[in-house]
Design a protein around this motif. Sequence first.
Motif, PDB file in Angstrom:
ATOM      1  N   SER A 193      -1.119   9.420  37.419  1.00 53.84           N
ATOM      2  CA  SER A 193       0.199   9.867  37.877  1.00 53.84           C
ATOM      3  C   SER A 193       0.043  10.859  39.029  1.00 53.84           C
ATOM      4  CB  SER A 193       0.957  10.550  36.727  1.00 53.84           C
ATOM      5  OG  SER A 193       0.285  11.760  36.366  1.00 53.84           O
ATOM      6  N   ALA A 194       1.162  11.097  39.712  1.00 54.33           N
ATOM      7  CA  ALA A 194       1.184  12.100  40.779  1.00 54.33           C
ATOM      8  C   ALA A 194       0.881  13.479  40.206  1.00 54.33           C
ATOM      9  CB  ALA A 194       2.546  12.089  41.468  1.00 54.33           C
ATOM     10  N   GLU A 195       1.364  13.723  39.011  1.00 52.27           N
ATOM     11  CA  GLU A 195       1.097  15.000  38.340  1.00 52.27           C
ATOM     12  C   GLU A 195      -0.400  15.195  38.144  1.00 52.27           C
ATOM     13  OE1 GLU A 195       2.023  17.208  34.054  1.00 52.27           O
ATOM     14  OE2 GLU A 195       2.816  15.196  34.463  1.00 52.27           O
ATOM     15  N   ASP A 196      -1.094  14.156  37.717  1.00 53.05           N
ATOM     16  CA  ASP A 196      -2.552  14.232  37.533  1.00 53.05           C
ATOM     17  C   ASP A 196      -3.257  14.552  38.847  1.00 53.05           C
ATOM     18  OD1 ASP A 196      -2.441  13.660  34.849  1.00 53.05           O
ATOM     19  OD2 ASP A 196      -2.966  11.536  35.076  1.00 53.05           O
ATOM     20  N   LEU A 197      -2.831  13.885  39.914  1.00 51.71           N
ATOM     21  CA  LEU A 197      -3.442  14.114  41.224  1.00 51.71           C
ATOM     22  C   LEU A 197      -3.302  15.572  41.642  1.00 51.71           C
ATOM     23  CD1 LEU A 197      -4.614  13.471  44.022  1.00 51.71           C
ATOM     24  CD2 LEU A 197      -2.387  12.505  44.652  1.00 51.71           C
ATOM     25  N   VAL A 198      -2.104  16.093  41.553  1.00 51.68           N
ATOM     26  CA  VAL A 198      -1.846  17.482  41.960  1.00 51.68           C
ATOM     27  C   VAL A 198      -2.653  18.454  41.097  1.00 51.68           C
ATOM     28  CG1 VAL A 198      -0.077  19.293  42.086  1.00 51.68           C
ATOM     29  CG2 VAL A 198       0.423  16.979  42.937  1.00 51.68           C
ATOM     30  N   ARG A 199      -2.612  18.242  39.803  1.00 48.94           N
ATOM     31  CA  ARG A 199      -3.317  19.149  38.880  1.00 48.94           C
ATOM     32  C   ARG A 199      -4.825  19.151  39.163  1.00 48.94           C
ATOM     33  NH1 ARG A 199      -2.202  16.770  34.452  1.00 48.94           N
ATOM     34  NH2 ARG A 199      -0.305  17.905  33.935  1.00 48.94           N
ATOM     35  N   THR A 200      -5.404  17.961  39.324  1.00 49.33           N
ATOM     36  CA  THR A 200      -6.849  17.866  39.525  1.00 49.33           C
ATOM     37  C   THR A 200      -7.264  18.421  40.876  1.00 49.33           C
ATOM     38  OG1 THR A 200      -6.895  15.909  38.101  1.00 49.33           O
ATOM     39  CG2 THR A 200      -8.827  16.301  39.468  1.00 49.33           C
ATOM     40  N   TYR A 201      -6.450  18.207  41.900  1.00 50.80           N
ATOM     41  CA  TYR A 201      -6.780  18.745  43.225  1.00 50.80           C
ATOM     42  C   TYR A 201      -6.830  20.272  43.187  1.00 50.80           C
ATOM     43  CZ  TYR A 201      -6.783  19.244  48.313  1.00 50.80           C
ATOM     44  OH  TYR A 201      -7.120  19.561  49.609  1.00 50.80           O
ATOM     45  N   PHE A 202      -5.881  20.877  42.501  1.00 55.17           N
ATOM     46  CA  PHE A 202      -5.922  22.337  42.338  1.00 55.17           C
ATOM     47  C   PHE A 202      -7.128  22.771  41.518  1.00 55.17           C
ATOM     48  CE2 PHE A 202      -1.390  22.414  43.575  1.00 55.17           C
ATOM     49  CZ  PHE A 202      -1.435  23.452  44.485  1.00 55.17           C
ATOM     50  N   ASP A 203      -7.433  22.026  40.479  1.00 54.85           N
ATOM     51  CA  ASP A 203      -8.582  22.364  39.638  1.00 54.85           C
ATOM     52  C   ASP A 203      -9.882  22.377  40.449  1.00 54.85           C
ATOM     53  OD1 ASP A 203      -6.991  22.618  37.408  1.00 54.85           O
ATOM     54  OD2 ASP A 203      -7.498  20.650  36.571  1.00 54.85           O
ATOM     55  N   LEU A 204     -10.044  21.385  41.321  1.00 52.39           N
ATOM     56  CA  LEU A 204     -11.261  21.305  42.135  1.00 52.39           C
ATOM     57  C   LEU A 204     -11.346  22.459  43.126  1.00 52.39           C
ATOM     58  CD1 LEU A 204     -11.382  17.455  42.729  1.00 52.39           C
ATOM     59  CD2 LEU A 204     -12.967  18.810  41.334  1.00 52.39           C
ATOM     60  N   ALA A 205     -10.220  22.813  43.740  1.00 54.74           N
ATOM     61  CA  ALA A 205     -10.205  23.941  44.674  1.00 54.74           C
ATOM     62  C   ALA A 205     -10.510  25.246  43.938  1.00 54.74           C
ATOM     63  CB  ALA A 205      -8.850  24.030  45.380  1.00 54.74           C
ATOM     64  N   ARG A 206      -9.934  25.391  42.759  1.00 55.06           N
ATOM     65  CA  ARG A 206     -10.168  26.574  41.914  1.00 55.06           C
ATOM     66  C   ARG A 206     -11.644  26.680  41.541  1.00 55.06           C
ATOM     67  NH1 ARG A 206     -10.656  28.148  36.526  1.00 55.06           N
ATOM     68  NH2 ARG A 206      -9.150  29.682  35.741  1.00 55.06           N
ATOM     69  N   GLU A 207     -12.192  25.549  41.111  1.00 61.58           N
ATOM     70  CA  GLU A 207     -13.593  25.517  40.701  1.00 61.58           C
ATOM     71  C   GLU A 207     -14.522  25.893  41.856  1.00 61.58           C
ATOM     72  OE1 GLU A 207     -16.622  21.899  39.680  1.00 61.58           O
ATOM     73  OE2 GLU A 207     -14.715  21.897  38.598  1.00 61.58           O
ATOM     74  N   GLY A 208     -14.213  25.383  43.048  1.00 58.04           N
ATOM     75  CA  GLY A 208     -15.021  25.717  44.217  1.00 58.04           C
ATOM     76  C   GLY A 208     -15.004  27.200  44.533  1.00 58.04           C
ATOM     77  N   MET A 209     -13.832  27.811  44.428  1.00 55.59           N
ATOM     78  CA  MET A 209     -13.726  29.242  44.705  1.00 55.59           C
ATOM     79  C   MET A 209     -14.464  30.075  43.657  1.00 55.59           C
ATOM     80  SD  MET A 209     -12.820  31.823  46.445  1.00 55.59           S
ATOM     81  CE  MET A 209     -11.691  31.254  47.704  1.00 55.59           C
TER      82      MET A 209
END
Length: 198
Positions: free
Chosen positions: A79-95
């Motif tokens: 879902s679009a919700e999954d895409l948005v959530r995971t994209y933020f998770d990856l950016a968060r993890e990188g930081m």
Amino acid sequence: MGRSSDSRQRMVAAARQLIRERGYHGTALSDVVKRSAAPRGSVYHHFPEGKVQMAAEAADSHAREQVEMINQVAGSSSSAEDLVRTYFDLAREGMVNSGYQRGCAIAPLVIEASEESEGLDEVGRRSFSSMVDGMAFQLTVLGVEHTAARELAHAVVAAVEGALVTSRALRSPEPFDAVRVILADRARNLTAHLQASS
């Protein structure tokens, strides 16, 4: 030829890392050479326009990687919700994994661009546009109406950029967590609305 190309790629990767850590003005060509272990004197062989050209290629590389990440995440999202959530998770993890040291390789070029670095503002425009376009396309594929998908894509990219700055300043992932909840919820509502009206 292969060795020369490898050296050039290492320099672009090093420039990208350094700009993410120190900004554009804080990144010296000598530091790029040192971090990339490139031969001395190779900078102007590979980058005849100097630091501006190297920074532009680093930003382009960053944008390409982000678009690839969006595409990969979208491919495994239901879902679009999954895409948005995971994209933020990856950016968060990188930081978090960088110890709150590594931001964006594009933003410093936009913020620090001056007459001496002519053209970097266009690089920033092109790089962020490609990220927004990539996110909007995948949101549409996942069921968000075209206009709403572009609006949400702009919000997601802008929110990640803002979270990179505030998370780094606060040394906390809380900014990522806050925008993730709000924009994932927005994505869910947009797809639910579209399904209800169809």
